[in-house]
Design a protein around this motif. Structure first.
Motif, PDB file in Angstrom:
ATOM      1  N   THR A 141      77.238  23.762  81.438  1.00 50.84           N
ATOM      2  CA  THR A 141      77.338  25.197  81.169  1.00 50.84           C
ATOM      3  C   THR A 141      75.973  25.793  80.841  1.00 50.84           C
ATOM      4  O   THR A 141      75.882  26.957  80.477  1.00 50.84           O
ATOM      5  CB  THR A 141      78.310  25.470  80.005  1.00 50.84           C
ATOM      6  N   ASN A 142      74.933  24.995  80.960  1.00 54.77           N
ATOM      7  CA  ASN A 142      73.561  25.469  80.743  1.00 54.77           C
ATOM      8  C   ASN A 142      73.050  26.085  82.040  1.00 54.77           C
ATOM      9  O   ASN A 142      72.655  25.380  82.967  1.00 54.77           O
ATOM     10  CB  ASN A 142      72.671  24.294  80.325  1.00 54.77           C
ATOM     11  N   GLY A 143      73.065  27.408  82.088  1.00 54.72           N
ATOM     12  CA  GLY A 143      72.632  28.109  83.285  1.00 54.72           C
ATOM     13  C   GLY A 143      71.247  28.709  83.177  1.00 54.72           C
ATOM     14  O   GLY A 143      70.850  29.495  84.036  1.00 54.72           O
ATOM     15  N   TRP A 144      70.502  28.370  82.119  1.00 52.24           N
ATOM     16  CA  TRP A 144      69.220  29.019  81.897  1.00 52.24           C
ATOM     17  C   TRP A 144      68.030  28.061  81.895  1.00 52.24           C
ATOM     18  O   TRP A 144      66.900  28.486  82.029  1.00 52.24           O
ATOM     19  CB  TRP A 144      69.237  29.795  80.579  1.00 52.24           C
ATOM     20  N   SER A 145      68.284  26.763  81.763  1.00 58.44           N
ATOM     21  CA  SER A 145      67.183  25.802  81.723  1.00 58.44           C
ATOM     22  C   SER A 145      67.010  25.118  83.079  1.00 58.44           C
ATOM     23  O   SER A 145      67.984  24.875  83.795  1.00 58.44           O
ATOM     24  CB  SER A 145      67.442  24.725  80.656  1.00 58.44           C
ATOM     25  N   THR A 146      65.785  24.817  83.399  1.00 54.55           N
ATOM     26  CA  THR A 146      65.504  24.047  84.604  1.00 54.55           C
ATOM     27  C   THR A 146      65.765  22.571  84.316  1.00 54.55           C
ATOM     28  O   THR A 146      65.224  22.015  83.356  1.00 54.55           O
ATOM     29  CB  THR A 146      64.043  24.229  85.043  1.00 54.55           C
ATOM     30  N   ILE A 147      66.600  21.954  85.116  1.00 55.08           N
ATOM     31  CA  ILE A 147      66.941  20.545  84.940  1.00 55.08           C
ATOM     32  C   ILE A 147      66.150  19.729  85.952  1.00 55.08           C
ATOM     33  O   ILE A 147      66.262  19.949  87.162  1.00 55.08           O
ATOM     34  CB  ILE A 147      68.451  20.318  85.113  1.00 55.08           C
ATOM     35  N   GLU A 148      65.340  18.812  85.457  1.00 57.00           N
ATOM     36  CA  GLU A 148      64.522  17.986  86.344  1.00 57.00           C
ATOM     37  C   GLU A 148      65.409  17.110  87.212  1.00 57.00           C
ATOM     38  O   GLU A 148      66.253  16.367  86.691  1.00 57.00           O
ATOM     39  CB  GLU A 148      63.579  17.108  85.520  1.00 57.00           C
ATOM     40  N   PRO A 149      65.269  17.204  88.528  1.00 59.07           N
ATOM     41  CA  PRO A 149      66.137  16.410  89.402  1.00 59.07           C
ATOM     42  C   PRO A 149      65.883  14.916  89.269  1.00 59.07           C
ATOM     43  O   PRO A 149      64.756  14.482  88.978  1.00 59.07           O
ATOM     44  CB  PRO A 149      65.770  16.912  90.803  1.00 59.07           C
ATOM     45  N   LYS A 150      66.926  14.144  89.460  1.00 53.79           N
ATOM     46  CA  LYS A 150      66.828  12.689  89.485  1.00 53.79           C
ATOM     47  C   LYS A 150      67.501  12.193  90.757  1.00 53.79           C
ATOM     48  O   LYS A 150      68.535  12.734  91.168  1.00 53.79           O
ATOM     49  CB  LYS A 150      67.484  12.057  88.253  1.00 53.79           C
TER      50      LYS A 150
END
Length: 363
Positions: free
Chosen positions: A271-280
């Motif tokens: 539900t975190n729509g604001w942070s950039t998530i580093e792809p793995k």
């Protein structure tokens, strides 16, 4: 028409009786608001202005009521039908803190006789968010017993503290962690999966009672959380849902370091729509965005198409009690003005195990 208005960003919630009654378009229904829920997103929109399309604005997005007028092309509903669900967030005419509000036909639930109007007001936001996360984000099939392996786990990450409990931010997702455990657990178990949830130690038994098969503490160091996940699941998982929006690292590392080693792809929903998530490598990430429900008009967004597909199945499961509404508490008496008491009660308690509801009118 009476309603609770916010005049500008940061302005107070104020009762007025000068609002115009909305008029439904050809694919909408006008609903008399019977019961509205209070969600974190209302305070967030009032304080930041995000998701609000015009000022002044009436807020509220999760409610149940009775249809009083239908658009020319509406086929699913007729006057007198009881309905519920999540309305367009921050869009004038659609908000539930007023006597009458608009709903889009195909994004609206029809209430079964087995569900009370109060219980129905607890369902929309939580259930739709959970389905977007699990069905769209983690690629489960929303069919009873559809899991290929009944021993496969789905990890639901959260927390019962003031930080982990609510995930609002820019995405407009407005559910408590308890709602997410309840709805995600029910949906996952309906489809044949087992659920492992993270929570605070003090909430362990309550979260299990909501439907989690097992729990572990989110307060543990990361390496210990990952060890707990492996201990419970024996590595038999490839899906993780961060319901708190605050556990991205735990979820991504759990999928990267453990789980089904033979899977070509694993799934992380949040539900975190604001942070950039580093792809793995090998992990597919989905950020749930219920805040855009209904906003696309005739050129439907993928969110709207997904929800339209969920609702007929969810109506059936709710009617058959295979999915159950959240617990709730009623604040105040009956009337639009009681919303102000509901907002005060919600803010005073800083979260909780039950949904705060307000009765705006009698049936």
């Amino acid at each position: 028409m009476k309603g609770i208005v916010v005049e500008k960003v940061g302005g107070p919630f104020t009762l007025v009786d000068t609002l115009d009654k909305p008029k439904p378009s050809s694919t909408q229904v006008l609903v008399k608001s019977l019961v509205t829920a209070i969600n974190p997103v209302e305070g967030y929109m009032q304080g930041t202005g995000l998701l609000v399309t015009a000022w002044p604005i009436v807020l509220g997005c999760d409610a149940s009521g009775v249809v009083v007028e239908v658009g020319d092309d509406v086929k699913k509903f007729k006057e007198g039908d009881h309905v519920f669900g999540c309305t367009r967030l921050g869009v004038p005419g659609h908000s539930t803190f007023q006597e009458y509000f608009l709903m889009d036909e195909l994004l609206t639930f029809q209430k079964a006789a087995s569900i009370t109007v109060e219980a129905a007001a607890t369902v929309g936001v939580g259930l739709l968010t959970a389905c977007l996360a699990l069905v769209v984000g983690t690629k489960i099939d929303l069919e009873q017993g559809s899991a290929a392996d009944p021993n496969e786990w789905i990890i639901v990450l959260g927390g019962a503290g003031s930080v982990g409990q609510y995930a609002v931010q820019d995405s407009g997702n407005s559910c408590s962690f308890y709602e997410m455990v309840l709805t995600a657990s029910q949906a996952a178990k309906l489809c044949g999966y087992k659920v492992l949830a993270s929570c605070s130690p003090s909430s362990d038994e309550f979260v299990k009672n909501l439907g989690a098969d097992a729990t572990f503490s989110y307060k543990l160091p990361l390496k210990d959380q990952l060890a707990e996940v492996e201990s419970f699941t024996k590595g038999n998982y490839l899906r993780c849902f961060d319901a708190s929006a605050m556990a991205t690292e735990t979820g991504m590392e759990a999928l990267a370091q453990g789980g089904d080693t033979h899977a070509e792809v694993k799934y992380f929903a949040t539900t975190n729509g604001w942070s950039t998530i580093e792809p793995k490598n090998g992990i597919e990430v989905c950020a749930v965005d219920l805040g855009m429900i209904g906003r696309s008009g005739s050129d439907k967004s993928q969110v709207d198409r997904d929800i339209e597909g969920f609702i007929p199945k969810l109506e059936k499961y709710l009617c058959e009690r295979l999915l159950k509404p959240m617990g709730y508490e009623i604040v105040g008496d009956v009337g639009v003005a009681e919303v102000l008491k509901g907002l005060d009660a919600f803010n005073a308690r800083k979260g909780g195990e039950k949904k705060v509801l307000v009765r705006l009118a009698a049936e």
